[in-house]
Design a protein around this motif. Structure first.
Motif, PDB file in Angstrom:
ATOM      1  N   THR A   1       0.826  -1.211   0.000  1.00 29.62           N
ATOM      2  CA  THR A   1       0.000   0.000   0.000  1.00 29.62           C
ATOM      3  C   THR A   1       0.857   1.256   0.000  1.00 29.62           C
ATOM      4  OG1 THR A   1      -1.778  -1.146   1.180  1.00 29.62           O
ATOM      5  CG2 THR A   1      -1.806   1.261   1.223  1.00 29.62           C
ATOM      6  N   THR A   2       1.899   1.276   0.817  1.00 34.63           N
ATOM      7  CA  THR A   2       2.789   2.438   0.898  1.00 34.63           C
ATOM      8  C   THR A   2       3.514   2.666  -0.418  1.00 34.63           C
ATOM      9  OG1 THR A   2       3.123   2.110   3.276  1.00 34.63           O
ATOM     10  CG2 THR A   2       4.777   3.420   2.106  1.00 34.63           C
ATOM     11  N   ILE A   3       3.983   1.590  -1.020  1.00 39.87           N
ATOM     12  CA  ILE A   3       4.720   1.698  -2.279  1.00 39.87           C
ATOM     13  C   ILE A   3       3.836   2.239  -3.391  1.00 39.87           C
ATOM     14  CG2 ILE A   3       5.772   0.317  -4.119  1.00 39.87           C
ATOM     15  CD1 ILE A   3       6.907  -1.459  -1.943  1.00 39.87           C
ATOM     16  N   GLN A   4       2.644   1.697  -3.502  1.00 42.02           N
ATOM     17  CA  GLN A   4       1.746   2.145  -4.562  1.00 42.02           C
ATOM     18  C   GLN A   4       1.312   3.591  -4.345  1.00 42.02           C
ATOM     19  OE1 GLN A   4      -1.117  -1.114  -4.307  1.00 42.02           O
ATOM     20  NE2 GLN A   4      -0.269  -2.016  -6.164  1.00 42.02           N
ATOM     21  N   ALA A   5       1.127   3.981  -3.094  1.00 43.76           N
ATOM     22  CA  ALA A   5       0.762   5.365  -2.799  1.00 43.76           C
ATOM     23  C   ALA A   5       1.893   6.319  -3.175  1.00 43.76           C
ATOM     24  CB  ALA A   5       0.420   5.510  -1.314  1.00 43.76           C
ATOM     25  N   ALA A   6       3.128   5.847  -3.086  1.00 39.31           N
ATOM     26  CA  ALA A   6       4.285   6.678  -3.440  1.00 39.31           C
ATOM     27  C   ALA A   6       4.403   6.869  -4.942  1.00 39.31           C
ATOM     28  CB  ALA A   6       5.561   6.050  -2.894  1.00 39.31           C
ATOM     29  N   GLY A   7       3.777   5.971  -5.720  1.00 41.28           N
ATOM     30  CA  GLY A   7       3.822   6.091  -7.174  1.00 41.28           C
ATOM     31  C   GLY A   7       4.464   4.921  -7.885  1.00 41.28           C
ATOM     32  N   ILE A   8       5.009   3.964  -7.136  1.00 39.70           N
ATOM     33  CA  ILE A   8       5.605   2.777  -7.744  1.00 39.70           C
ATOM     34  C   ILE A   8       4.493   1.884  -8.294  1.00 39.70           C
ATOM     35  CG2 ILE A   8       7.003   0.717  -7.324  1.00 39.70           C
ATOM     36  CD1 ILE A   8       8.582   3.309  -7.147  1.00 39.70           C
ATOM     37  N   LYS A   9       4.701   1.331  -9.476  1.00 42.45           N
ATOM     38  CA  LYS A   9       3.698   0.457 -10.095  1.00 42.45           C
ATOM     39  C   LYS A   9       4.106  -1.002  -9.904  1.00 42.45           C
ATOM     40  CE  LYS A   9       1.542  -0.694 -14.553  1.00 42.45           C
ATOM     41  NZ  LYS A   9       0.144  -0.587 -14.091  1.00 42.45           N
ATOM     42  N   LEU A  10       3.319  -1.732  -9.153  1.00 38.20           N
ATOM     43  CA  LEU A  10       3.549  -3.162  -8.989  1.00 38.20           C
ATOM     44  C   LEU A  10       2.649  -3.918  -9.953  1.00 38.20           C
ATOM     45  CD1 LEU A  10       3.754  -3.453  -5.091  1.00 38.20           C
ATOM     46  CD2 LEU A  10       5.639  -3.416  -6.738  1.00 38.20           C
ATOM     47  N   HIS A  11       3.166  -4.981 -10.517  1.00 37.74           N
ATOM     48  CA  HIS A  11       2.402  -5.788 -11.465  1.00 37.74           C
ATOM     49  C   HIS A  11       1.858  -7.023 -10.759  1.00 37.74           C
ATOM     50  CE1 HIS A  11       3.595  -3.597 -15.184  1.00 37.74           C
ATOM     51  NE2 HIS A  11       4.553  -3.188 -14.373  1.00 37.74           N
ATOM     52  N   GLY A  12       0.948  -7.705 -11.431  1.00 40.70           N
ATOM     53  CA  GLY A  12       0.338  -8.876 -10.818  1.00 40.70           C
ATOM     54  C   GLY A  12      -0.745  -8.466  -9.847  1.00 40.70           C
ATOM     55  N   GLY A  13      -0.838  -9.192  -8.712  1.00 40.37           N
ATOM     56  CA  GLY A  13      -1.873  -8.896  -7.737  1.00 40.37           C
ATOM     57  C   GLY A  13      -3.244  -9.344  -8.262  1.00 40.37           C
ATOM     58  N   PRO A  14      -4.348  -8.975  -7.591  1.00 39.21           N
ATOM     59  CA  PRO A  14      -4.380  -8.117  -6.403  1.00 39.21           C
ATOM     60  C   PRO A  14      -4.175  -8.856  -5.086  1.00 39.21           C
ATOM     61  CG  PRO A  14      -6.605  -8.623  -7.070  1.00 39.21           C
ATOM     62  CD  PRO A  14      -5.698  -9.291  -8.079  1.00 39.21           C
ATOM     63  N   ALA A  15      -4.097 -10.187  -5.137  1.00 38.45           N
ATOM     64  CA  ALA A  15      -3.928 -10.924  -3.894  1.00 38.45           C
ATOM     65  C   ALA A  15      -2.551 -10.661  -3.296  1.00 38.45           C
ATOM     66  CB  ALA A  15      -4.113 -12.422  -4.144  1.00 38.45           C
ATOM     67  N   ALA A  16      -2.478 -10.586  -1.980  1.00 43.56           N
ATOM     68  CA  ALA A  16      -1.202 -10.396  -1.300  1.00 43.56           C
ATOM     69  C   ALA A  16      -0.248 -11.520  -1.681  1.00 43.56           C
ATOM     70  CB  ALA A  16      -1.418 -10.381   0.210  1.00 43.56           C
ATOM     71  N   GLY A  17       1.019 -11.173  -1.830  1.00 38.30           N
ATOM     72  CA  GLY A  17       2.017 -12.177  -2.158  1.00 38.30           C
ATOM     73  C   GLY A  17       2.092 -12.532  -3.628  1.00 38.30           C
TER      74      GLY A  17
END
Length: 259
Positions: A198-214
């Motif tokens: 949550t913190t990373i995405q709020a900062a602007g980093i784009k994570l791929h995959g998800g939405p499930a944790a891990g």
């Protein structure tokens, strides 16, 4: 009266849409990824997107990719363009991709199709009217240029790992790879480890995959936004390196790494 109200509502909606577009930044046009600026004299292409995407006759369905794909075997276990030796796993034991297939279907190998210098910048599957060809540019390839990230044979040594899971918990898996990290999840600044998703995405980093944790992963586009040249200002330059978070004071690095 009703017509006036409808017109007013539509006008307001239009302004809202335009405002939203304005907030998105200037985009790819006239940025370093607007490769029309590299076209040699006599080239008639006026399309911005064609260097990477095409709505028909794409080289790869993923991202309707138009640019000819790299010719090498992408591997973190092979030396990169600066001669940096490769590694097969991270310091925490996460296995790194060592074949093009192992990079999966994420955007990284698409980015490398230009940034490994193995094929011409203007080598396209659909140059127009469904024909394969090349828009002549200068330089013709990125081989030997500062923007070359992988070697012409696909060596990725010396680069931040991509196409691997983000370690938000033990056993996190992405792209068929399971993280070797066993501790330090959701750390606080100065405490070591990694930020929470949550913190990373709020900062602007784009994570791929998800939405499930891990199940989140890192790709080239986690740190870079290829389509927006003004997301962040680094070293006084808006959009430098197409970073999603400013590189000043290591803000980009510290978005994930809690040092």
């Amino acid at each position: 009266m009703k017509r006036h109200l409808v017109s007013t509502a539509l006008g307001s909606l239009g302004l809202a849409v335009l405002a939203g577009l304005a907030l998105a930044g200037p985009g790819v046009v006239n940025s370093s990824h607007d490769l029309r600026s590299l076209q040699s004299a006599g080239q008639t292409n006026n399309q911005v997107c064609i260097y990477c995407h095409t709505p028909h006759r794409a080289a790869d369905q993923n991202l309707i990719w138009n640019h000819s794909l790299g010719t090498g075997n992408y591997s973190f276990n092979a030396a990169g363009p600066a001669g940096s030796p490769g590694m097969s796993r991270t310091s925490t034991g996460t296995t790194l991709p060592t074949t093009t297939t192992a990079f999966g279907t994420g955007p990284t190998k698409m980015c490398m199709s230009c940034h490994d210098g193995s094929v011409a910048v203007g080598a396209l599957n659909n140059i127009g009217d469904g024909a394969t060809g090349t828009i002549v540019t200068s330089p013709s390839r990125l081989n030997g240029q500062p923007a070359q990230i992988a070697s012409a044979t696909g060596g990725m040594g010396g680069n931040h790992p991509v196409a691997i899971p983000f370690p938000d918990r033990a056993g996190a898996t992405y792209n068929g790879i399971t993280t070797g990290v066993t501790s330090g999840f959701g750390g606080v600044a100065g405490g070591g480890g990694w930020s929470d998703v949550t913190t990373i995405q709020a900062a602007g980093i784009k994570l791929h995959g998800g939405p499930a944790a891990g199940t989140f992963g890192m790709e080239c586009t986690s740190c870079h936004d290829a389509h927006n040249n003004s997301v962040a200002t680094t070293e006084g330059v808006a959009g430098k390196y197409f970073l999603r978070v400013s590189g000043d004071n290591s803000a980009l690095c510290l978005s994930c790494h809690r040092k």
